[in-house]
Design an enzyme around this catalytic site. Structure first.
Site, short mmCIF file in Angstrom:
data_model
loop_
_atom_site.label_atom_id
_atom_site.label_comp_id
_atom_site.label_asym_id
_atom_site.label_seq_id
_atom_site.Cartn_x
_atom_site.Cartn_y
_atom_site.Cartn_z
N HIS A 66 0.87 -1.19 0.00
CA HIS A 66 0.00 0.00 0.00
C HIS A 66 0.90 1.24 0.00
O HIS A 66 1.31 1.71 1.06
CB HIS A 66 -0.92 -0.05 1.24
CG HIS A 66 -1.93 1.05 1.30
ND1 HIS A 66 -3.11 0.93 2.00
CD2 HIS A 66 -1.95 2.30 0.77
CE1 HIS A 66 -3.81 2.05 1.90
NE2 HIS A 66 -3.11 2.91 1.16
N HIS B 89 1.43 4.88 -2.37
CA HIS B 89 1.09 5.77 -3.49
C HIS B 89 2.38 6.43 -3.97
O HIS B 89 3.01 7.14 -3.18
CB HIS B 89 0.09 6.83 -3.04
CG HIS B 89 -1.17 6.25 -2.48
ND1 HIS B 89 -2.29 6.03 -3.25
CD2 HIS B 89 -1.48 5.80 -1.22
CE1 HIS B 89 -3.23 5.48 -2.49
NE2 HIS B 89 -2.77 5.33 -1.26
N HIS C 203 -9.54 1.21 -1.40
CA HIS C 203 -9.47 1.84 -0.08
C HIS C 203 -10.90 1.81 0.49
O HIS C 203 -11.84 2.25 -0.19
CB HIS C 203 -9.04 3.30 -0.20
CG HIS C 203 -7.58 3.51 -0.44
ND1 HIS C 203 -6.91 2.93 -1.47
CD2 HIS C 203 -6.66 4.24 0.25
CE1 HIS C 203 -5.63 3.31 -1.42
NE2 HIS C 203 -5.45 4.10 -0.38
N GLU D 230 -11.42 3.66 5.81
CA GLU D 230 -10.39 4.56 6.36
C GLU D 230 -11.15 5.66 7.11
O GLU D 230 -11.10 5.75 8.32
CB GLU D 230 -9.52 5.12 5.22
CG GLU D 230 -8.41 6.06 5.69
CD GLU D 230 -7.64 6.72 4.52
OE1 GLU D 230 -8.15 6.74 3.39
OE2 GLU D 230 -6.51 7.22 4.78
N ASP E 129 1.81 3.99 2.88
CA ASP E 129 0.81 4.88 2.27
C ASP E 129 1.45 6.04 1.49
O ASP E 129 1.63 5.93 0.29
CB ASP E 129 -0.17 5.38 3.33
CG ASP E 129 -1.57 5.65 2.80
OD1 ASP E 129 -1.83 5.37 1.63
OD2 ASP E 129 -2.43 6.13 3.57
N ASP E 130 1.75 7.14 2.19
CA ASP E 130 2.35 8.33 1.55
C ASP E 130 3.52 8.80 2.41
O ASP E 130 3.42 9.83 3.10
CB ASP E 130 1.30 9.44 1.44
CG ASP E 130 0.07 8.99 0.66
OD1 ASP E 130 0.15 8.94 -0.58
OD2 ASP E 130 -0.93 8.64 1.31
N1 HPA Z 1 -6.53 7.53 1.26
C1 HPA Z 1 -7.20 7.83 0.16
N2 HPA Z 1 -6.60 8.30 -0.93
C2 HPA Z 1 -5.29 8.46 -0.93
C3 HPA Z 1 -4.55 8.15 0.19
C4 HPA Z 1 -5.20 7.66 1.34
O1 HPA Z 1 -4.61 7.35 2.39
N3 HPA Z 1 -3.26 8.43 -0.13
C5 HPA Z 1 -3.24 8.87 -1.41
N4 HPA Z 1 -4.46 8.88 -1.89
ZN ZN Z 2 -3.65 4.81 0.52
#
Ligand code: HPA
Ligand code: ZN
Length: 342
Positions: free
Chosen positions: A20, A22, A200, A203, A281-282
């Protein structure tokens, strides 16, 4: 295993997969400035410190605004190459043997950048990563759920020309108000064309969105899935069907999905017999790559070495690798665990 330092070394060295991530979320402030300069793009920050100070998010939308703004410096094939290459080097240094990378074509095509420019740059770095770093990779194309269904169909249409490069179709961006059901037809077409699917869900959105992702989008994995803890039947379904959750602890903390790391549901979900993985994630926006995520949950939830091994094992098992590729990587993991225990 004895002591805090040896647990840290154990986590850093353990062979693992990242599922996971991006790629646009790996744009570090230094690279943001470098690309802004070479592409003559104006950005609203003057220093790296100013950028980092802006990375204070109250929720997902707050973050997404900054994240999409960051993408404005990515213009040429070489930019996508450099971005991806830098992440692969970092992942390799953290003993990631295999990584499955999300990319957001619509974040670029809506700014006038060609789909081909994006995917060609990313793909060239992935090939170099495999050849020069020995890291194994897969690519997952994400649909932005806050854009309309027509744009999703157009993007899927473009992806069909690059079928061999894309393993799965995902769903991300602003979750609440954009349920998986909105994209049922798009995902049906993706499945018909041989793509796997992920989404996703849970969340910020409710457990119901996780049900929809499973039933309507036929996902192989759920990305995040935190809010599954609110629904006992759903937890049983995830365990029964063996649907993995790709969790991102530091992201959850930075976006206010959890109040503190001690309250992260990962351990509880794992103990229900659900396949859970740890991911970043990021990382450029949340301040931690995969090892920092493992370390953060280990410390806050008091995970033992056995549980860390389970998380690493899950990462290979939940991946889109072939059986034999999984087997090879799992052997490396078991060898590492055995050596560490003695
Ligand atoms: N959630 C949803 N969209 C996203 C995320 C995330 O954590 N990171 C990059 N796009
Ligand atoms: Zn994500």
């Amino acid at each position: 295993m004895k002591g805090k330092d040896s647990m840290e070394l154990f986590i850093k060295g353990i062979p693992k997969a990242e599922l996971h991530l991006h790629i646009e979320g790996t744009l570090e402030p230094e690279m943001l400035f470098k690309m802004a300069k070479r592409n003559s793009v104006r950005i609203k920050y003057r220093t790296v410190e100013e950028v980092k100070a802006a990375y204070n998010f109250r929720n997902l939308q707050d973050f997404l605004n900054v994240y999409y703004e960051g993408t404005s410096v990515l213009r040429n094939e070489q930019d996508f190459y450099d971005l991806t290459w830098a992440y692969l080097e970092k992942a390799c240094s953290q003993n990631v043997l295999h990584t499955e990378i999300f990319f957001d074509p619509q974040a670029h095509t809506r700014r006038g950048i060609k789909f081909d420019t994006v995917i060609t740059g990313v793909r060239r770095a992935l090939r170099d990563g495999e050849q020069k770093l020995g890291i194994s990779t897969r690519l997952i194309m994400c649909i932005l759920r806050d854009l309309n269904v027509e744009s999703a169909f157009q993007t899927l249409e473009e992806a069909l020309s690059y079928k061999d490069w894309i393993t799965a179709i995902g769903l991300n961006s602003a979750e609440v108000g954009h349920p998986p059901s909105k994209f049922q037809k798009v995902f049906e077409k993706a499945l018909e064309n041989g793509f796997l699917t992920v989404a996703h869900a849970g969340e910020e959105g409710p457990a119901e969105y996780i049900w929809e992702a499973i039933r309507l989008l036929k996902v192989s994995r759920i990305d995040h899935g935190n809010r599954a803890v609110e629904d006992e039947n759903l937890l049983r379904e995830l365990a029964r069907k063996g649907i993995p959750l790709t969790m991102c602890p530091i992201s959850n903390l930075k976006l206010g999905v959890i109040k503190n790391m001690e309250g992260h549901p990962l351990k509880k979900i794992m103990e229900m017999g659900i396949v859970v993985t740890v991911n970043s994630d990021d990382p450029a926006y949340f301040g931690g790559y995969i090892n920092e995520n493992y370390l953060a949950v280990q410390k806050a939830l008091g995970l033992n070495a056995h549980q860390i091994c389970t998380l690493a094992r899950n990462s290979f098992q939940a991946s889109f690798l072939s059986r034999s590729e999984k087997h090879d990587m799992l052997m490396k993991l078991e060898k590492y665990a055995k050596e560490y225990a003695t």
